[in-house]
Every structure is written in structure tokens, then in C-alpha cells.
Design an enzyme around this catalytic site. Structure first.
Site, PDB file in Angstrom:
ATOM      1  N   CYS A 154       0.608  -0.936  -0.046  1.00 27.92           N
ATOM      2  CA  CYS A 154      -0.173   0.082  -0.220  1.00 27.92           C
ATOM      3  C   CYS A 154       0.959   1.262  -0.130  1.00 27.92           C
ATOM      4  O   CYS A 154       0.423   2.375  -0.517  1.00 27.92           O
ATOM      5  CB  CYS A 154      -0.811   0.074   1.333  1.00 27.92           C
ATOM      6  SG  CYS A 154      -2.336  -1.348   1.140  1.00 27.92           S
ATOM      7  N   ARG A 294     -11.253   1.729   8.441  1.00 29.60           N
ATOM      8  CA  ARG A 294     -11.710   2.920   9.233  1.00 29.60           C
ATOM      9  C   ARG A 294     -10.856   2.876  10.473  1.00 29.60           C
ATOM     10  O   ARG A 294     -10.521   4.046  11.017  1.00 29.60           O
ATOM     11  CB  ARG A 294     -13.199   2.577   9.437  1.00 29.60           C
ATOM     12  CG  ARG A 294     -13.973   3.773  10.127  1.00 29.60           C
ATOM     13  CD  ARG A 294     -15.238   3.294  10.526  1.00 29.60           C
ATOM     14  NE  ARG A 294     -15.622   2.323  11.423  1.00 29.60           N
ATOM     15  CZ  ARG A 294     -16.603   1.808  11.868  1.00 29.60           C
ATOM     16  NH1 ARG A 294     -17.737   2.369  11.518  1.00 29.60           N
ATOM     17  NH2 ARG A 294     -16.577   0.930  13.077  1.00 29.60           N
TER      18      ARG A 294
END
Length: 366
Positions: A154, A294
């Protein structure tokens, strides 16, 4: 000599599905009632509403292309070769369209200006790869230098942008096309492991491109000035995030402890990055955080004591697209760049295997 991001473009595959649709589809691929309940709960608290995939297999009732079930309802996991064949086909199409869009939209640049392509991806392999097909199909010069950053995860957008900035520092005429493209949905693993279900609930497909050069931005055109990069490794966390090649796709290790690890370390790490540049947290006007999930955003916000709306761009990308691995942070930066209220020194960060934290300081110029 500073380098600038003159334009950011993004693309996602045509197949969009709601998180609720994906949740119900994946539940049909499990025979265990307990696993079905776990899937329902994890998907429900993801903060994601919509994701995209190169496959329509995740929409309820779709005719499956990759992820099949037997007549008895047993799930058949595709092998790595089948998944990668889909990657080779779809990454070429998506990368060429994204590059075309970027060059059409970037003010003052043409295809013939590009001197370098840096292509980052961790979800498949092909050679000749998308970078080659961009040159062939868009009419770039054949002497364009091509570089691939593979399997970094990522955070790969930051090494790619750092490389672009170094090319521009070495050659004032360099024009670098950076592309981050990930087809994460091809590697879905169906089992009863909570960490695997967690990964299935957040990862999605998408691509983003940044056009980088040392040219001064045109008047009236917003740009990002690349001010510096830094890497850090979090001690004793290697086992909590990893990415490896398996017989049935690429296997991700994504511990549910990752948000806690990031939350416990991020203040000291970012404080060190700023301190080495004689900056403080008060000097940062905007924050661009990779929305790995989240819980990660919540931990970063709390640990850095950020304002309630500081991560709105990251939360919006997570909501609308999910986690597209390396491409995701460019989606966040694009939102900041296109918001006329955003300006000034920006701290960007992303997280990946290792556990690695990559950071960049950028100035939003208007």
C-alpha cells in the site's frame, strides 16, 4: 530543484458493487453459520459503501468468471495462474486508459513530453507490462525509460514519487508518468479466518497516475510541490502485515492489531519526520493518510490529535472506493488538490508490509 505533481488522474473498473452486495455474495461462499455472522459483522463496520472490481463475480446473481461454486454449493478457489491471467489482461486496458486520461487532462503536457514511466503494482505480474503498452498505444517515444516497483504494497506510491523527484533533480527536462495500479479483488481468499475476512472486506481495484516534472506550474493551475520523503519501520511488527505468493492467489497477512500498532507509533514517527526538518505539528495545514481501513484512520486521528475534519478526504475515498492498495493515497491527494479550500504544507503517509510507514511532505500550491 523542486519537483511538482502537475496533475493526478484516477480510474476504477466499470463493475461497481455496494459493500452490502459484496457481503451477501461472500456469505453464500461459506457453509458455516458462524463464519457468515462474522462476515456480516466485519463488512458492516468497514466504513465502506462502494467498491470496484475487474470481475463481476461479487454481484449477487452474476455469472461467475473466476470464483466458481459446484452444484453442491462448494466454493472453488481459482489458482494463481488464472488470477494473474486476468491481471495481465485487465491491467493493460486500465493502465492505457488512465495514461491517456492523464495526458489529455494535464495542462501543457503531451505524450511526446514523457521521458520516464514508473509503474507500481503488487497484485500481479506481466512482461511486457502495462508500461510497455502505454508507449505502444499512446505514441510515446520508444526511448522512454521504464521502471517497475513491484510487490511493495500500500505504500508504493511514495517510493514511486520519490523516484520521479530524483529523476527531475538529475534532469530538469524530465517528465515522469507515475502509475499505481492494483487489482486486489483478484486475490480474495475464502476461509473462516478473521484476518482474511477483514482483508476481503476492505480491498478493491483502482488505479491512479501522477504527472511529475520540475517545470513551474502554470498560473492558476493547482499543483503539489514534493518537499521531502522519509521511510520508517515499526519494530516487532513484521508478522502483522505481509504479502506472499500462494497457489491460490496472493496471500495477505493482515492482523487486526495493525491499527493499534500504527496508533501506538505514529505520533513519535511523524514527530521525528517533522523535527528533522525543523517543523512541528502546528506547521502542517493538511493531512493525507492512506485509508487502509476505518480503524486505522481512527487511530491516526486520535494519536495525532487531529481536528475532526482533518481526514475527511481519506474517509471519503475509503467510503467511495475501499482500499485500493498503492493507488489509494493518490486518490486522497487528488481530492485535496481539487478542493480550493485546501492549501499549504501537507503531511502524507501510507502503511504496508513490514510494518513499513512511508511519509511525504508536499505543498499544495494555488
Amino acid at each position: 530543484m523542486p519537483a511538482f505533481i502537475h496533475h493526478i488522474a484516477t480510474q476504477v473498473p466499470a463493475c461497481a458493487y455496494s459493500q452490502a452486495e459484496a457481503r451477501e455474495r461472500v456469505k453464500t461462499w461459506s457453509a458455516d453459520p458462524k463464519t457468515k455472522r462474522l462476515i456480516h459483522a466485519i463488512y458492516g463496520r468497514s466504513g465502506i459503501e462502494t467498491r470496484h472490481s475487474v470481475s463481476s463475480d461479487f454481484k449477487p446473481g452474476a455469472v461467475t468468471e473466476l470464483f466458481h461454486v459446484t452444484e453442491e454449493g462448494a466454493f472453488i478457489s481459482p489458482n494463481t495462474g488464472a488470477r494473474n491471467a486476468c491481471y495481465a489482461r485487465e491491467s493493460r486496458r486500465l493502465a492505457v486508459e488512465l495514461a491517456r486520461q492523464t495526458l489529455n487532462e494535464a495542462p501543457g503536457f503531451t505524450a511526446r513530453d514523457v521521458t520516464h514511466i514508473v509503474f507500481a503494482s503488487c497484485t500481479g505480474f506481466a512482461n511486457p507490462g502495462p508500461d510497455y503498452h502505454i508507449i505502444r498505444e499512446l505514441g510515446l517515444r520508444e526511448e522512454v525509460q521504464r521502471y517497475t516497483l513491484g510487490f511493495m504494497g500500500c505504500y508504493a506510491a511514495f517510493p514511486a514519487l520519490r523516484m520521479a523527484a530524483q529523476f527531475c533533480a538529475a534532469d530538469a527536462g524530465a517528465v515522469v508518468l507515475v502509475i499505481c495500479l492494483e487489482l486486489c479483488s483478484l486475490h480474495m481468499q475464502i476461509n473462516d479466518q478473521p484476518d482474511s475476512i477483514l482483508a476481503n472486506s476492505v480491498f478493491a481495484d483502482g488505479a491512479a497516475a501522477a504527472l511529475v516534472s520540475a517545470r513551474e506550474p502554470q498560473d492558476g493551475q493547482p499543483a503539489l510541490c514534493l518537499s521531502g520523503f522519509e521511510s520508517a519501520l515499526v519494530a516487532s511488527s513484521e508478522q502483522d502485515m505481509a504479502w506472499e505468493i500462494g497457489n491460490e492467489g496472493f496471500n495477505i497477512v493482515l492482523s487486526s492489531y495493525v491499527p493499534d500498532i500504527i496508533g501506538a507509533n505514529i505520533h513519535a514517527l511523524i514527530g521525528g519526520v517533522l523535527g528533522r526538518r525543523d517543523l512541528s505539528f502546528e506547521d502542517i495545514q493538511e493531512w493525507a493518510v492512506h485509508p487502509g481501513g476505518r480503524a486505522i484512520l481512527d487511530k491516526v486521528q486520535t494519536s495525532l490529535a487531529l481536528k475532526p475534519d482533518a481526514l475527511d478526504a481519506a474517509r471519503g475515498v475509503l467510503r467511495d472506493y475501499g482500499n485500493m492498495s498503492s493507488a489509494t493515497i493518490l486518490f486522497v491527494l487528488k481530492r485535496l488538490l481539487e478542493d480550493p479550500s485546501k492549501r499549504g504544507l501537507t503531511c502524507a503517509m501510507a502503511f504496508g508490509p513490514g510494518l513499513t510507514i512511508e511519509t511525504a511532505l508536499l505543498d499544495i500550491l494555488r
